[in-house]
Design a protein around this motif. Sequence first.
Motif, PDB file in Angstrom:
ATOM      1  N   LEU A   1      -3.227   7.816  -6.555  1.00 39.58           N
ATOM      2  CA  LEU A   1      -3.607   9.324  -6.718  1.00 39.58           C
ATOM      3  C   LEU A   1      -2.161   9.966  -6.720  1.00 39.58           C
ATOM      4  N   MET A   2      -2.106  11.091  -7.386  1.00 41.60           N
ATOM      5  CA  MET A   2      -0.855  11.809  -7.507  1.00 41.60           C
ATOM      6  C   MET A   2       0.427  11.004  -7.859  1.00 41.60           C
TER       7      MET A   2
ATOM      8  N   GLN B   1       1.850   8.275  -5.533  1.00 42.13           N
ATOM      9  CA  GLN B   1       2.190   8.680  -4.268  1.00 42.13           C
ATOM     10  C   GLN B   1       1.303   7.956  -3.319  1.00 42.13           C
ATOM     11  N   VAL B   2      -0.044   7.691  -3.678  1.00 47.84           N
ATOM     12  CA  VAL B   2      -1.012   7.084  -2.634  1.00 47.84           C
ATOM     13  C   VAL B   2      -1.751   5.855  -3.673  1.00 47.84           C
ATOM     14  N   ARG B   3      -1.891   4.855  -3.066  1.00 46.61           N
ATOM     15  CA  ARG B   3      -2.761   3.792  -3.331  1.00 46.61           C
ATOM     16  C   ARG B   3      -4.282   3.846  -2.724  1.00 46.61           C
ATOM     17  N   GLY B   4      -4.957   3.391  -3.614  1.00 45.96           N
ATOM     18  CA  GLY B   4      -6.432   3.362  -2.890  1.00 45.96           C
ATOM     19  C   GLY B   4      -7.227   2.283  -3.383  1.00 45.96           C
ATOM     20  N   MET B   5      -8.369   2.071  -2.680  1.00 47.09           N
ATOM     21  CA  MET B   5      -9.383   0.919  -3.073  1.00 47.09           C
ATOM     22  C   MET B   5     -10.747   1.770  -2.661  1.00 47.09           C
TER      23      MET B   5
ATOM     24  N   ASP C   1      -1.470  16.042   3.385  1.00 43.26           N
ATOM     25  CA  ASP C   1      -2.536  17.207   4.060  1.00 43.26           C
ATOM     26  C   ASP C   1      -3.680  17.393   3.172  1.00 43.26           C
ATOM     27  N   GLN C   2      -3.788  17.350   1.833  1.00 44.90           N
ATOM     28  CA  GLN C   2      -4.942  17.309   1.230  1.00 44.90           C
ATOM     29  C   GLN C   2      -5.760  16.225   1.224  1.00 44.90           C
ATOM     30  N   LEU C   3      -5.242  14.693   1.735  1.00 46.12           N
ATOM     31  CA  LEU C   3      -6.228  13.663   2.122  1.00 46.12           C
ATOM     32  C   LEU C   3      -6.885  14.008   3.392  1.00 46.12           C
TER      33      LEU C   3
ATOM     34  N   PRO D   1      -6.369  11.224 -10.068  1.00 49.62           N
ATOM     35  CA  PRO D   1      -6.950   9.598  -9.741  1.00 49.62           C
ATOM     36  C   PRO D   1      -6.857   8.999 -11.085  1.00 49.62           C
ATOM     37  N   GLU D   2      -6.121   7.842 -10.792  1.00 47.23           N
ATOM     38  CA  GLU D   2      -5.960   7.063 -12.004  1.00 47.23           C
ATOM     39  C   GLU D   2      -6.561   5.487 -11.849  1.00 47.23           C
TER      40      GLU D   2
END
Length: 296
Positions: A15-16, A19-23, A194-196, A228-229
């Motif tokens: 994300l961003m 800045q953020v990694r996710g699964m 903050d968004q998360l 989101p990528e």
Amino acid sequence: MIERKSGDELLRFTLMNGQVRGMLCETTALCQRASDLHNATPVCAAAMGRLMTGTAMLGVMMKGEDEYVNVTIRGDGPMGTLVAVANHGDLKVTADNPRVQLPLREDGKLDVGGAVGHQGRMTVMKSLGLREPYIGQIELVSGELGIDFANYYTVSEQQPSLVALGVLTSGDAVLKAGGLLLQPLPGCEDATIDQLELRSPMFADISRELSFAPKEELLEDWFRGMEPELLERVPLRYRCGCSRDKMERALISLGRKELQSLIDDGIPAELGCHFCHSTYSFTVDELKDLLEQATH
Ligand code: ZN
């Protein structure tokens, strides 16, 4: 738009702009398979499913082909010890007692924390091929497992994380199961965090969300405006990987004294696999052959 694919799968994304990694993963078929194999009650199916889903996310982070991760939960609840193993997208799980029955919690949800126990230890063992294994151990925070995985990342890996794990059941059927992991990386802006936090109620009940929309759509909806990528998609499946060959090696590693005592019993030795309930039988003559191979 991200291409929609049905079935169990893990999506790795950022994300961003990193800045953020996710699964985000769906594990419905995996959890159904585990529930069927272990003849689990709904609350135990949910506990094993959450553990397997959390372990899948750790498994996908491992790089080498022969690397795997083992997560053991030793809680003070009636389920006893739970173990899940992930070799990349191949998962398996077991529990001492998968037949525990407990009343629903006051909020109408399955009492996973009650079945696992609210106190105890969580051990993460990463087997790194030729290198020394990494072992991280922490106290359980709640036994609900999502928060326990989050605490593991934060305390043991010094990586603040948000983890949501969920298994939605109806009788013996697993309707939907899945999980989400979000990790703000060093340099992540406060506004992003903050968004998360603002959006976190949207993914708190992840199995229910998955029953309304495919995972790709959730990814786009939840993180609209946060770039989101999608980086990678990993299929997930229940696979034990046990074999007669591995059981032979396990018997040999018992050592000469143990093997001799099995031979002295004069009956074939039956070995069962805790993860898939396959059984392997060794005759006395076969045990004698193994004794000759034992070095200690
Ligand atoms: Zn097996």
